[in-house]
Design a protein around this motif. Structure first.
Motif, PDB file in Angstrom:
ATOM      1  N   VAL A   1      -5.025   5.888  -2.734  1.00  0.00           N
ATOM      2  CA  VAL A   1      -4.425   4.618  -2.351  1.00  0.00           C
ATOM      3  C   VAL A   1      -4.172   3.763  -3.591  1.00  0.00           C
ATOM      4  O   VAL A   1      -5.058   3.580  -4.430  1.00  0.00           O
ATOM      5  CB  VAL A   1      -5.335   3.863  -1.364  1.00  0.00           C
ATOM      6  CG1 VAL A   1      -4.703   2.527  -0.970  1.00  0.00           C
ATOM      7  CG2 VAL A   1      -5.608   4.719  -0.119  1.00  0.00           C
TER       8      VAL A   1
ATOM      9  N   SER B   1       1.228   4.951   6.051  1.00  0.00           N
ATOM     10  CA  SER B   1       1.204   3.534   5.697  1.00  0.00           C
ATOM     11  C   SER B   1       2.602   2.961   5.856  1.00  0.00           C
ATOM     12  O   SER B   1       3.595   3.645   5.602  1.00  0.00           O
ATOM     13  CB  SER B   1       0.734   3.345   4.254  1.00  0.00           C
ATOM     14  OG  SER B   1       0.841   1.984   3.869  1.00  0.00           O
TER      15      SER B   1
ATOM     16  N   CYS C   1      -2.473   0.974   7.458  1.00  0.00           N
ATOM     17  CA  CYS C   1      -2.504   2.432   7.481  1.00  0.00           C
ATOM     18  C   CYS C   1      -3.051   2.881   8.829  1.00  0.00           C
ATOM     19  O   CYS C   1      -3.879   2.193   9.437  1.00  0.00           O
ATOM     20  CB  CYS C   1      -3.384   2.987   6.364  1.00  0.00           C
ATOM     21  SG  CYS C   1      -2.808   2.627   4.698  1.00  0.00           S
TER      22      CYS C   1
ATOM     23  N   PHE D   1       0.610   5.779  -1.533  1.00  0.00           N
ATOM     24  CA  PHE D   1      -0.250   6.854  -2.019  1.00  0.00           C
ATOM     25  C   PHE D   1       0.332   7.527  -3.256  1.00  0.00           C
ATOM     26  O   PHE D   1       1.535   7.807  -3.306  1.00  0.00           O
ATOM     27  CB  PHE D   1      -0.421   7.946  -0.947  1.00  0.00           C
ATOM     28  CG  PHE D   1      -0.826   7.441   0.405  1.00  0.00           C
ATOM     29  CD1 PHE D   1      -2.005   6.734   0.574  1.00  0.00           C
ATOM     30  CD2 PHE D   1      -0.032   7.681   1.515  1.00  0.00           C
ATOM     31  CE1 PHE D   1      -2.385   6.272   1.823  1.00  0.00           C
ATOM     32  CE2 PHE D   1      -0.395   7.229   2.769  1.00  0.00           C
ATOM     33  CZ  PHE D   1      -1.581   6.520   2.926  1.00  0.00           C
TER      34      PHE D   1
ATOM     35  N   LEU E   1       0.825  -1.205   0.000  1.00  0.00           N
ATOM     36  CA  LEU E   1       0.000   0.000   0.000  1.00  0.00           C
ATOM     37  C   LEU E   1       0.861   1.257   0.000  1.00  0.00           C
ATOM     38  O   LEU E   1       1.837   1.359   0.747  1.00  0.00           O
ATOM     39  CB  LEU E   1      -0.913   0.011   1.232  1.00  0.00           C
ATOM     40  CG  LEU E   1      -1.999  -1.058   1.304  1.00  0.00           C
ATOM     41  CD1 LEU E   1      -2.662  -1.013   2.669  1.00  0.00           C
ATOM     42  CD2 LEU E   1      -3.022  -0.856   0.202  1.00  0.00           C
TER      43      LEU E   1
END
Length: 281
Positions: free
Chosen positions: A243, A110, A115, A12, A10
């Motif tokens: 995300v 994260s 997160c 961004f 994960l």
């Protein structure tokens, strides 16, 4: 839930914008956006150096996040917020003219697998998922407390004379008690962290509409323009993250607003003794 591979961690996609607005003489907001950390810190104090409080707090968290791993994201966020408080406290003892400085802090981080969010004050975090906007943070303000206890309605709160009273902040006096939580995020979710220069002037429906703009930077610019069109009576900062998944990459990002070298209490990156140094960052 299947274990993640190294290729689907994960992170961004991100954009960040800030504007001084139409009333304030300078910008006391600080923001940071990177592949693993999004944050906004809104300084309070005017002549008492709100910009120093926000910049130093934003730098403390972003530098620690770049350099360190930690087995517990919420524990890590709490520890760095305590470090930021101690920096402000020690600096105010050396510089009495800065006493009373403080800042909000809202951050989403994260570690590639989970997160978490930390929140102090009245900057806000929102989640846009499937066209629906949800406020993730809960304002630490007098007016919100009165709404929570039923002493004010939402409508009455709009004209309440003490709307700006903040009950929690990262400051030079009391250690803050941040709201800390893990977040269940999905690929495609959009996150917005903003100062109250946006949320006080632009309603949730328009925030949702503008946050939905495909290009993240265009969305940030549109949100700020909407606040300016409504009077721009405060600094306006918007940090947006979407995300996505992918292999781990360098954790650096970029700052907006007051977070420059001249406003940092200590330009040395924060290194927490409880967290091992991240290799290959």
């Amino acid at each position: 839930m299947p274990l993640m591979t190294e290729a689907d961690r994960l992170r961004f996609r991100y954009a960040a914008r800030t504007d001084v607005g139409l009333v304030r003489p300078h910008n006391e907001d600080s923001g940071f956006a990177g592949p693993y950390l999004l944050l906004v810190a809104d300084g309070v104090g005017g002549a008492a150096a709100g910009e120093i409080a926000s910049a130093s707090t934003a730098f403390a968290l972003s530098s620690a996040a770049i350099v360190h791993d930690h087995p517990d994201l919420t524990g890590f966020l709490a520890e760095v917020i305590e470090v930021a408080h101690r920096q402000l406290r020690d600096d105010a003892e050396l510089h009495p003219e800065r006493r009373g400085m403080s800042t909000t802090l809202t951050a989403i981080m994260s570690d590639g697998e989970t997160c978490a969010m930390a929140h102090v004050g009245d900057s806000r975090a929102y989640l846009l998922r499937d066209g629906f906007l949800t406020q993730l943070s809960h304002d630490h303000t007098l007016v919100q407390r009165l709404i929570d206890t039923g002493e004010l309605t939402e409508e009455e709160a709009l004209s309440y004379p003490y709307r700006s009273v903040v009950l929690q902040a990262v400051d030079d006096r009391q250690p803050p008690v941040p709201d800390l939580c893990e977040l269940e995020l999905m690929v495609g979710d959009r996150l917005l962290i903003c100062s109250d220069g946006l949320s006080d002037l632009v309603d949730d429906q328009q925030i949702a509409d503008l946050l939905y703009i495909h290009d993240l930077d265009d969305a940030a610019k549109a949100l700020i323009a909407a606040a300016v069109d409504r009077g721009g009576r405060d600094n306006i900062t918007c940090v947006i993250g979407e995300v996505e998944t992918g292999p781990l990459i360098r954790r650096h990002g970029h700052f907006v607003g007051a977070c420059g070298p001249d406003n940092l209490i200590d330009p040395t990156p924060v290194r927490l003794s409880s967290a091992p140094v991240r290799m290959g960052a």
